[in-house]
Each structure stands twice: as structure tokens, then as C-alpha cells.
Design an enzyme around this catalytic site. Structure first.
Site, PDB file in Angstrom:
ATOM      1  N   GLU A 172     -13.410  34.954  10.853  1.00 55.84           N
ATOM      2  CA  GLU A 172     -12.594  35.699   9.892  1.00 55.84           C
ATOM      3  C   GLU A 172     -13.288  37.024   9.548  1.00 55.84           C
ATOM      4  O   GLU A 172     -12.664  38.078   9.524  1.00 55.84           O
ATOM      5  CB  GLU A 172     -12.408  34.839   8.639  1.00 55.84           C
ATOM      6  CG  GLU A 172     -11.326  35.329   7.734  1.00 55.84           C
ATOM      7  CD  GLU A 172     -11.159  34.422   6.530  1.00 55.84           C
ATOM      8  OE1 GLU A 172     -11.827  33.364   6.480  1.00 55.84           O
ATOM      9  OE2 GLU A 172     -10.389  34.789   5.638  1.00 55.84           O
ATOM     10  N   ARG A 208     -21.810  19.015  12.990  1.00 58.34           N
ATOM     11  CA  ARG A 208     -21.202  17.684  12.797  1.00 58.34           C
ATOM     12  C   ARG A 208     -20.591  17.160  14.086  1.00 58.34           C
ATOM     13  O   ARG A 208     -20.398  15.950  14.247  1.00 58.34           O
ATOM     14  CB  ARG A 208     -20.206  17.724  11.638  1.00 58.34           C
ATOM     15  CG  ARG A 208     -20.918  17.840  10.275  1.00 58.34           C
ATOM     16  CD  ARG A 208     -19.935  17.926   9.138  1.00 58.34           C
ATOM     17  NE  ARG A 208     -19.068  19.068   9.222  1.00 58.34           N
ATOM     18  CZ  ARG A 208     -19.364  20.289   8.792  1.00 58.34           C
ATOM     19  NH1 ARG A 208     -20.521  20.536   8.217  1.00 58.34           N
ATOM     20  NH2 ARG A 208     -18.499  21.288   8.925  1.00 58.34           N
TER      21      ARG A 208
HETATM   22  P1  AMP Z   1     -12.398  26.854  13.423  1.00 51.50           P
HETATM   23  O1  AMP Z   1     -13.170  27.609  14.478  1.00 51.50           O
HETATM   24  O2  AMP Z   1     -11.757  27.762  12.435  1.00 51.50           O
HETATM   25  O3  AMP Z   1     -11.434  25.872  14.038  1.00 51.50           O
HETATM   26  O4  AMP Z   1     -13.463  26.033  12.577  1.00 51.50           O
HETATM   27  C1  AMP Z   1     -13.957  24.823  13.041  1.00 51.50           C
HETATM   28  C2  AMP Z   1     -15.410  24.682  12.744  1.00 51.50           C
HETATM   29  O5  AMP Z   1     -15.729  25.072  11.417  1.00 51.50           O
HETATM   30  C3  AMP Z   1     -15.832  23.233  12.887  1.00 51.50           C
HETATM   31  O6  AMP Z   1     -17.100  23.204  13.522  1.00 51.50           O
HETATM   32  C4  AMP Z   1     -15.890  22.716  11.471  1.00 51.50           C
HETATM   33  O7  AMP Z   1     -17.048  21.915  11.280  1.00 51.50           O
HETATM   34  C5  AMP Z   1     -15.952  23.949  10.586  1.00 51.50           C
HETATM   35  N1  AMP Z   1     -14.900  23.977   9.559  1.00 51.50           N
HETATM   36  C6  AMP Z   1     -13.906  24.904   9.460  1.00 51.50           C
HETATM   37  N2  AMP Z   1     -13.148  24.702   8.397  1.00 51.50           N
HETATM   38  C7  AMP Z   1     -13.636  23.603   7.801  1.00 51.50           C
HETATM   39  C8  AMP Z   1     -13.263  22.852   6.620  1.00 51.50           C
HETATM   40  N3  AMP Z   1     -12.224  23.213   5.852  1.00 51.50           N
HETATM   41  N4  AMP Z   1     -13.996  21.769   6.304  1.00 51.50           N
HETATM   42  C9  AMP Z   1     -15.045  21.388   7.070  1.00 51.50           C
HETATM   43  N5  AMP Z   1     -15.442  22.048   8.173  1.00 51.50           N
HETATM   44  C10 AMP Z   1     -14.755  23.139   8.534  1.00 51.50           C
END
Ligand code: AMP
Length: 174
Positions: free
Chosen positions: A98, A61
């Protein structure tokens, strides 16, 4: 801001893609032309003076928002992709999830040395993805102007993990 209620056009989907996750679905916002335009305008506003030369969008996205921002800011676009999608040679950056590990890749010749780059994704959650993308840009010898996300999930602490001096901007916070 535009006055368009952007937050109302982000659908919260409980237990997707796994139990316990509230997925933030930007589909309704993208489907509304005025809202999509307002979201891109809001994401671009903080960066006009920083004058990035390239936008790097993170799969997948981040491509949607990043490509639109690149057009609006007059920048080139380079994709940061999941493993095995880009023809080589590529730079690789591993990071922890995770459960387990993942990697991001950028083509070695995607950016000139010292290019001023803005990183873009849709959602900041724990911050691991954005931090890995920043490390990839460092490997590429790029200069990071900052990072832009549409949505920041404040409770997940991603901003605290953003261990760079470059600014991090979000339009919506949940
Ligand atoms: P993070 O590395 O945990 O910050 O996760 C960010 C990535 O995971 C981004 O590319 C988001 O598109 C996706 N992502 C993580 N959590 C969500 C969520 N609750 N809703 C939508 N996309 C998420």
C-alpha cells in the site's frame, strides 16, 4: 470438517498494526491443540490428490502452517523469506505494498527444477504477497500446484488478483 469452531479462535484486533487495519490473530487457534490439528487437516484436504513434493511457507506465519502441512502431506519444506534473512545465492521478487515496496527471497538451490510446490500463508488480504511468492517459484522453475491459506479476507479482493491457473484454497472466510 471437525466441528471445532475455528473462526471463533481467530481474534480480530482493530487498529493493529496501524489504524484502520483489523488484524486476524491466529494465536488462540494455535494455542488449542485440537483446533490447530483441525486447521491443518482442513488446509491439507484439497491437496492430497495434487501430491505436492514441497511446501513453501511465506514468512512468518506461513512457516507455522506450512511446516505442519509439509509433515502431514509428506512433503519437504522451503521457506520464502523477507530480504536479507537467507544465506545466498537467492532469487528475489519485488512487489508493491500500500505504501512502498517489499521483496521476497528463496534460496536458489531450495527446490529441484520442475518440483511440484504448494504455497502456504496464514492470511490472504490484497493478494500481493501470494502473487509475488508465485512469481518467485516461477523464477525457480518450480511447478505451482496451488496456494493454501487459512484465512481469506474476501472484501480485500486477493482472489481476484491471483492471476494464475493454479487453485487457491482457504478454510475460513471473513
Ligand atoms: P496481502 O499481500 O495484502 O495479501 O497480505 C498478506 C500478508 O500480510 C500475509 O502474510 C498476512 O500474514 C499479512 N496480513 C495482511 N493483512 C492481514 C490481517 N488483516 N491480519 C493478519 N495478517 C495480515
Amino acid at each position: 470438517m471437525s466441528g471445532i469452531p475455528l473462526a471463533a479462535l481467530v481474534r480480530a484486533v482493530p487498529d493493529f498494526p496501524k489504524p484502520g487495519i483489523v488484524f486476524r490473530d491466529v494465536g488462540p487457534l494455535l494455542a488449542d491443540a485440537a483446533a490447530f490439528e483441525a486447521a491443518i487437516a482442513g488446509m491439507c484436504a484439497p491437496w492430497r490428490r495434487a501430491a505436492p513434493e514441497y511446501v513453501c511457507g511465506i514468512e512468518s506465519r506461513g512457516f507455522i502452517f506450512g511446516a505442519a502441512m509439509a509433515r502431514a502431506l509428506g512433503c519437504g519444506f522451503a521457506p520464502i523469506r523477507k530480504p536479507g534473512k537467507l544465506p545466498g545465492p537467492v532469487l528475489v521478487q519485488g512487489y508493491s505494498l500500500e505504501y512502498g515496496e517489499d521483496r521476497l527471497e528463496l534460496q536458489k538451490d531450495a527446490l529441484p527444477l520442475g518440483a511440484r510446490v504448494l504455497l502456504v500463508d496464514d492470511v490472504l488480504a490484497t493478494g500481493g504477497t501470494l502473487l509475488a511468492a508465485a512469481a518467485l517459484l516461477e523464477q525457480a522453475g518450480a511447478r505451482l500446484c496451488g496456494a493454501s491459506v487459512l484465512i481469506e479476507l474476501s472484501a480485500l479482493g486477493g482472489r481476484g488478483r491471483w492471476a494464475t491457473s493454479a487453485p487457491l484454497e482457504s478454510v475460513l472466510r471473513f
